[in-house]
Design a protein around this motif. Structure first.
Motif, short mmCIF file in Angstrom:
data_model
loop_
_atom_site.label_atom_id
_atom_site.label_comp_id
_atom_site.label_asym_id
_atom_site.label_seq_id
_atom_site.Cartn_x
_atom_site.Cartn_y
_atom_site.Cartn_z
N ALA A 29 20.17 42.57 -49.13
CA ALA A 29 19.52 41.98 -47.97
C ALA A 29 18.04 42.34 -47.93
O ALA A 29 17.20 41.52 -47.52
CB ALA A 29 20.21 42.44 -46.69
N SER A 30 17.69 43.54 -48.37
CA SER A 30 16.28 43.93 -48.42
C SER A 30 15.52 43.06 -49.40
O SER A 30 14.39 42.62 -49.13
CB SER A 30 16.16 45.41 -48.83
OG SER A 30 16.77 46.26 -47.88
N ALA A 31 16.13 42.78 -50.56
CA ALA A 31 15.49 41.88 -51.53
C ALA A 31 15.29 40.49 -50.93
O ALA A 31 14.25 39.85 -51.14
CB ALA A 31 16.32 41.81 -52.80
N VAL A 32 16.27 40.02 -50.18
CA VAL A 32 16.15 38.71 -49.53
C VAL A 32 14.97 38.71 -48.55
O VAL A 32 14.14 37.80 -48.55
CB VAL A 32 17.46 38.36 -48.79
CG1 VAL A 32 17.24 37.13 -47.89
CG2 VAL A 32 18.58 38.10 -49.78
N MET A 33 14.89 39.72 -47.70
CA MET A 33 13.85 39.77 -46.68
C MET A 33 12.45 39.86 -47.29
O MET A 33 11.51 39.23 -46.82
CB MET A 33 14.10 40.95 -45.74
CG MET A 33 15.43 40.91 -45.01
SD MET A 33 15.58 39.54 -43.85
CE MET A 33 14.65 40.18 -42.47
N ILE A 34 12.33 40.66 -48.34
CA ILE A 34 11.03 40.79 -49.01
C ILE A 34 10.65 39.47 -49.69
O ILE A 34 9.52 38.99 -49.60
CB ILE A 34 11.05 41.94 -50.03
CG1 ILE A 34 11.32 43.28 -49.34
CG2 ILE A 34 9.73 42.00 -50.81
CD1 ILE A 34 11.70 44.40 -50.30
#
Length: 570
Positions: A543-548
């Motif tokens: 999810a962090s990769a998605v948000m970034i």
């Protein structure tokens, strides 16, 4: 600071090839809202499962991978396994010649033998007394514990337990010039005997080591409690070290990087040789001498022996080849797809080494870093499933499995010096290393759903906000910031592959769950991995990769202290 609600409102472009112009027009007209696209991509975190993680880690950390030591056959087999998985997912290769590999050369030292010569000291004359050789085919009178990269020679002095404790009147090193000498000591320090404290418990082997070598000693000789047969068995186990490459370094940096190996000697001496050097009757007399010193521990003073030792290593430089593994998912936004989020883990481990009490010699590295490696595979699978169904991140994602981490962050250093995508277009690095277990602190508390996070706000408050928002919408783990400190004595912010991005000003976040009792031991095995806990962490990183990747603007470095530190580490 940019508000997270604005960052979360980033959009996606549909990435389905082969559409007609009419279909593209319809799709553009009926394109869901940006927030809906983000929601759809986040929904694919459900592809991160314990079954996927267990299946691949069972293979990846099996004995057949031989501990995945850098440049050894097991590591090469592991690289092929990763490449095959990415190929089956239809992930784009990002290595050289349209492959999944980024190959590079290493220089290493290969030790073939060590010759030990004892000479008698007779009015400054050296008379040969004995000679022994340690190699793959022979065991000598000494076991090299570590160090000894240089040829060494000097007189031997006997220093009892080799410690000074002035508060208790102990001066086992006092009054003896140790410069250029071999210092022979009993290995085990008698801190407490029958309830009496003889030596301050804080004065351990490390403190003794520092004290002796700070006085210029040539080396140390340890008298262990091993009997003759046990010593020979231990020496035989060490034979496998010969012919094995050590001190690996990047070939293109070889001249600029000092050796990390210890040049002085640190050896265990055989009971027979220790008896001879101390002029005792038999090896059993060593126990009597030790007990005598303990009984009058404050009366002991060091003394020179009538013997000296020379140690000559025979070694050569060798060239090796290894490889990083790279797979790529292109972003869907024409304006942002040239920017890349790099996700990293190291797939190497420490190979085959000294056996444990069960006789196991294969260091499987299930947690270190098999856990991070298969986590990346599962993330790649989740992103690829989303892409197959028409939703992709705005920015591109690079899945970078690096080698040589255990040898000094070599693979990530090579990539950062030879990036496939420009560093200035690399917006963030998410690194994971050892995310499958819990450490002693959390074991005692009964807490499992956590990960230490290092970086983020140390570098970029925006990155920190993105990760917190992602965690709320995914794994909902506790983001423990115990080690998230530039002054942390462990210096974890420098100790894994994220640092080779951070030193170049790329914001990073490092996820790990702490050191445990099986760290760098053969017992770091798959059956000890906590897959449910691990899956939660992987969902948060996904999810962090998605948000970034979705953010309208890349997170910026905004911690001045971090900026100052990186100036000295280029």
């Amino acid at each position: 600071m940019r508000r997270i609600i604005l960052l979360a409102a980033a959009g996606f472009f549909w990435a389905v090839s082969g559409c007609s112009s009419t279909e593209q027009s319809v799709r553009k007209e009926t394109q869901p809202s940006i927030a809906t696209n983000t929601e759809r991509l986040l929904a694919y975190q459900d592809e991160i499962t314990t079954d996927f993680l267990r299946q691949h880690l069972t293979v990846f950390a099996s004995d057949s991978m031989e501990g995945r030591e850098t440049a050894m056959p097991g590591q090469k087999k592991a690289a092929r396994y990763l490449a095959n998985q990415y190929r089956e997912m239809n992930m784009q290769p990002a290595g050289e010649s349209r492959s999944y590999f980024q190959k590079f050369k290493l220089t290493a030292t290969q030790r073939d033998s060590i010759v030990f010569k004892i000479f008698a000291m007779n009015e400054d004359q050296k008379q040969p007394a004995s000679r022994s050789v340690s190699s793959r085919n022979a065991t000598g009178d000494f076991i090299r514990a570590f160090g000894g990269t240089d040829s060494l020679s000097g007189q031997i002095v006997f220093a009892g337990f080799g410690v000074n404790d002035p508060s208790r009147g102990l001066h086992h090193l006092k009054g003896m010039d140790l410069q250029g000498k071999w210092v022979m000591v009993f290995q085990d320090i008698p801190h407490i005997i029958d309830g009496d404290t003889l030596v301050d418990p804080s004065i351990g082997a490390r403190a003794r080591f520092s004290s002796i070598f700070s006085q210029g000693a040539e080396g140390m000789l340890l008298i262990s409690d091993m009997a003759g047969e046990e010593f020979r068995s231990s020496a035989a186990q060490k034979q496998s070290d010969f012919g094995k490459p050590t001190n690996m370094r990047l070939a293109y940096r070889d001249d600029s990087v000092p050796s990390q190996e210890f040049s002085n000697g640190y050896n265990v001496v055989s009971p027979t040789m220790a008896t001879r050097l101390l002029r005792l009757e038999n090896p059993a007399s060593l126990t009597g001498l030790r007990e005598k010193i303990i009984q009058n521990i404050t009366d002991f003073t060091p003394r020179p022996l009538d013997y000296g030792l020379s140690q000559i290593p025979y070694e050569r430089e060798v060239s090796l080849e290894t490889k990083n593994v790279l797979a790529y998912l292109e972003g869907a936004d024409p304006q942002l797809k040239d920017e890349v989020v790099v996700v990293t883990s190291h797939y190497d481990h420490v190979g085959i080494g000294q056996p444990d009490s069960t006789g196991d010699r294969i260091y499987n590295g299930a947690d270190d870093d098999g856990s991070g490696t298969v986590a990346m595979l599962n993330m790649a699978h989740a992103f690829r499933e989303a892409a197959r169904n028409g939703v992709s991140p705005r920015r591109s994602i690079l899945f970078l499995n690096v080698t040589g981490e255990e040898k000094g962050l070599l693979g990530s250093r090579y990539y950062s010096d030879h990036p496939v995508f420009p560093i200035e277009k690399t917006v963030a690095n998410l690194n994971m290393d050892m995310i499958g277990r819990i450490d002693e602190e959390h074991q005692q508390k009964g807490v499992e759903n956590y990960a230490y996070i290092i970086g983020s706000e140390l570098i970029s408050s925006e990155l920190d906000s993105l990760i917190k928002a992602a965690n709320r919408r995914s794994g909902q783990i506790t983001l423990n910031k115990k080690y998230n400190d530039l002054k942390d004595p462990n210096q974890f912010y420098r100790r894994s592959d994220h640092w080779n991005f951070g030193r170049l000003g790329v914001p990073f976040a490092f996820f790990f769950t702490g050191v445990h009792e099986d760290y760098h031991r053969p017992s770091d095995e798959v059956h000890k991995i906590r897959f449910e806990k691990m899956a939660g962490i992987v969902r948060t990183i996904y999810a962090s990769a998605v948000m970034i990747a979705n953010a309208d603007e890349a997170p910026s470095v905004d911690n001045q202290e971090f900026i100052e530190i990186t100036k000295t580490d280029l």
